[in-house]
Design a protein around this motif. Structure first.
Motif, PDB file in Angstrom:
ATOM      1  N   UNK A 106       0.834  -1.202   0.000  1.00  0.00           N
ATOM      2  CA  UNK A 106       0.000   0.000   0.000  1.00  0.00           C
ATOM      3  C   UNK A 106       0.875   1.260   0.000  1.00  0.00           C
ATOM      4  N   UNK A 107       1.928   1.231   0.795  1.00  0.00           N
ATOM      5  CA  UNK A 107       2.828   2.382   0.843  1.00  0.00           C
ATOM      6  C   UNK A 107       3.526   2.585  -0.505  1.00  0.00           C
ATOM      7  N   UNK A 108       3.868   1.487  -1.164  1.00  0.00           N
ATOM      8  CA  UNK A 108       4.491   1.567  -2.488  1.00  0.00           C
ATOM      9  C   UNK A 108       3.578   2.316  -3.464  1.00  0.00           C
ATOM     10  N   UNK A 109       2.321   1.941  -3.520  1.00  0.00           N
ATOM     11  CA  UNK A 109       1.404   2.600  -4.440  1.00  0.00           C
ATOM     12  C   UNK A 109       1.183   4.064  -4.061  1.00  0.00           C
ATOM     13  N   UNK A 110       1.209   4.347  -2.777  1.00  0.00           N
ATOM     14  CA  UNK A 110       1.047   5.737  -2.345  1.00  0.00           C
ATOM     15  C   UNK A 110       2.243   6.577  -2.781  1.00  0.00           C
ATOM     16  N   UNK A 111       3.447   6.026  -2.633  1.00  0.00           N
ATOM     17  CA  UNK A 111       4.647   6.744  -3.052  1.00  0.00           C
ATOM     18  C   UNK A 111       4.713   6.894  -4.570  1.00  0.00           C
ATOM     19  N   UNK A 112       4.127   5.939  -5.283  1.00  0.00           N
ATOM     20  CA  UNK A 112       4.151   5.999  -6.741  1.00  0.00           C
ATOM     21  C   UNK A 112       3.452   7.249  -7.271  1.00  0.00           C
ATOM     22  N   UNK A 113       2.470   7.746  -6.523  1.00  0.00           N
ATOM     23  CA  UNK A 113       1.708   8.912  -6.970  1.00  0.00           C
ATOM     24  C   UNK A 113       2.627  10.106  -7.200  1.00  0.00           C
ATOM     25  N   UNK A 114       3.627  10.270  -6.356  1.00  0.00           N
ATOM     26  CA  UNK A 114       4.514  11.439  -6.452  1.00  0.00           C
ATOM     27  C   UNK A 114       5.824  11.128  -7.174  1.00  0.00           C
ATOM     28  N   UNK A 115       5.996   9.910  -7.663  1.00  0.00           N
ATOM     29  CA  UNK A 115       7.264   9.549  -8.309  1.00  0.00           C
ATOM     30  C   UNK A 115       7.170   9.821  -9.808  1.00  0.00           C
ATOM     31  N   UNK A 116       8.116  10.602 -10.300  1.00  0.00           N
ATOM     32  CA  UNK A 116       8.173  10.914 -11.717  1.00  0.00           C
ATOM     33  C   UNK A 116       9.603  10.732 -12.235  1.00  0.00           C
ATOM     34  N   UNK A 117       9.785   9.968 -13.305  1.00  0.00           N
ATOM     35  CA  UNK A 117       8.774   9.134 -13.964  1.00  0.00           C
ATOM     36  C   UNK A 117       8.550   7.849 -13.164  1.00  0.00           C
ATOM     37  N   UNK A 118       7.626   7.026 -13.620  1.00  0.00           N
ATOM     38  CA  UNK A 118       7.253   5.818 -12.889  1.00  0.00           C
ATOM     39  C   UNK A 118       7.840   4.559 -13.524  1.00  0.00           C
ATOM     40  N   UNK A 119       8.987   4.714 -14.132  1.00  0.00           N
ATOM     41  CA  UNK A 119       9.638   3.576 -14.778  1.00  0.00           C
ATOM     42  C   UNK A 119      10.008   2.518 -13.740  1.00  0.00           C
ATOM     43  N   UNK A 120      10.456   2.957 -12.568  1.00  0.00           N
ATOM     44  CA  UNK A 120      10.850   2.032 -11.502  1.00  0.00           C
ATOM     45  C   UNK A 120       9.678   1.144 -11.100  1.00  0.00           C
ATOM     46  N   UNK A 121       8.507   1.746 -10.938  1.00  0.00           N
ATOM     47  CA  UNK A 121       7.324   0.985 -10.530  1.00  0.00           C
ATOM     48  C   UNK A 121       6.896   0.000 -11.620  1.00  0.00           C
ATOM     49  N   UNK A 122       6.955   0.440 -12.870  1.00  0.00           N
ATOM     50  CA  UNK A 122       6.607  -0.447 -13.977  1.00  0.00           C
ATOM     51  C   UNK A 122       7.566  -1.632 -14.051  1.00  0.00           C
ATOM     52  N   UNK A 123       8.839  -1.367 -13.759  1.00  0.00           N
ATOM     53  CA  UNK A 123       9.834  -2.443 -13.791  1.00  0.00           C
ATOM     54  C   UNK A 123       9.565  -3.477 -12.697  1.00  0.00           C
ATOM     55  N   UNK A 124       9.194  -3.013 -11.509  1.00  0.00           N
ATOM     56  CA  UNK A 124       8.893  -3.943 -10.416  1.00  0.00           C
ATOM     57  C   UNK A 124       7.683  -4.813 -10.770  1.00  0.00           C
ATOM     58  N   UNK A 125       6.651  -4.202 -11.305  1.00  0.00           N
ATOM     59  CA  UNK A 125       5.460  -4.970 -11.676  1.00  0.00           C
ATOM     60  C   UNK A 125       5.774  -5.992 -12.766  1.00  0.00           C
TER      61      UNK A 125
END
Length: 246
Positions: free
Chosen positions: A51-70
């Motif tokens: 849940x914290x990961x998704x919350x932090x994703x909102x303010x992360x630019x760009x979101x390449x890191x999150x896409x890579x984890x998924x």
């Protein structure tokens, strides 16, 4: 198949060992997903970090890191699903040649049980592997859903839809991880059920070792201590989704 005649080939210890295996599989999974509030399991702790990961994703630019984890999470579930399918194929092939297993067991002085006994033991393993395969496939699909929801989160952190959509993505992510963990537990107990080929005593021992391993990793491992070395993040907490039968 004459089930009454087939079951007559097994001793009371065999039936007890199988019953304990199934009970251990179900109860261990339930306890891991429903721990006490004072001693959460690693799976529950990680759910809050998701849940914290998704919350932090909102303010992360760009979101390449999150896409890579998924993408990595999907690759992991795809690998285990493929491995389970291969194991199923091998088990089904072996099921058609149980006479050879019986002859090998006789050569190793493991008993001279009828062919039907070896078939039932293999079916027990295959049922657990099949369950694992279904869990991994569903988990893979849910991680795909999570990717779509994460992509739908607005780039503007001040957008009123940003945090609610991130919370939705987090819950789908948690559900996918729950399915993945259930699949892993099925694999663990499938390996334990393989010990039944050596006899009920071996199955009882393997079941005890499997439960001990899972319990230690979820409630007494060094990784759990590391996760709890600082307070678990509680920002943006939403009501958890009730575990379903996925």
């Amino acid at each position: 198949m004459d089930w009454n005649g087939s079951l007559a080939q097994f001793t009371a210890l065999d039936l007890l060992a199988v019953t304990l295996l199934v009970a251990a599989w179900l109860l261990t999974g339930w306890r891991i997903e429903h721990p006490s509030s004072t001693r959460p399991s690693v799976s529950i702790i990680m759910a809050q970090y998701r849940r914290e990961w998704m919350r932090q994703m909102v303010t992360r630019q760009p979101r390449i890191f999150d896409a890579s984890i998924l993408a990595n999470l999907r690759q992991g579930t795809a690998f285990f699903a493929s491995a389970s399918m291969i194991a199923l194929g091998g088990g089904l092939a072996l099921l058609g040649d149980t006479e050879r297993i019986a002859s090998v067991a006789a050569d190793l002085d493991l008993g001279r049980d009828p062919q039907i006994v070896w078939e039932i033991k293999l079916i027990c393993i295959l049922l657990l592997v099949a369950n694992a395969f279904l869990k991994f496939v569903w988990s893979h699909r849910l991680f795909g859903y999570c990717s779509v929801l994460a992509a739908a989160v607005p780039n503007d952190p001040d957008d009123p839809d940003a945090l609610p959509r991130a919370a939705q993505a987090a819950e789908i992510n948690i559900t996918a991880a729950r399915g993945f963990n259930r699949g892993l537990r099925s694999v663990y107990f499938a390996l334990a059920s393989g010990a039944w080929l050596l006899g009920p005593e071996a199955l009882l021992l393997a079941t005890a070792l499997t439960v001990t391993t899972l319990w230690r990793r979820e409630f007494a491992s060094q990784s759990r201590a590391a996760l709890l070395s600082r307070p678990v993040p509680q920002h943006g907490k939403v009501t958890p989704v009730t575990p379903d039968a996925d």
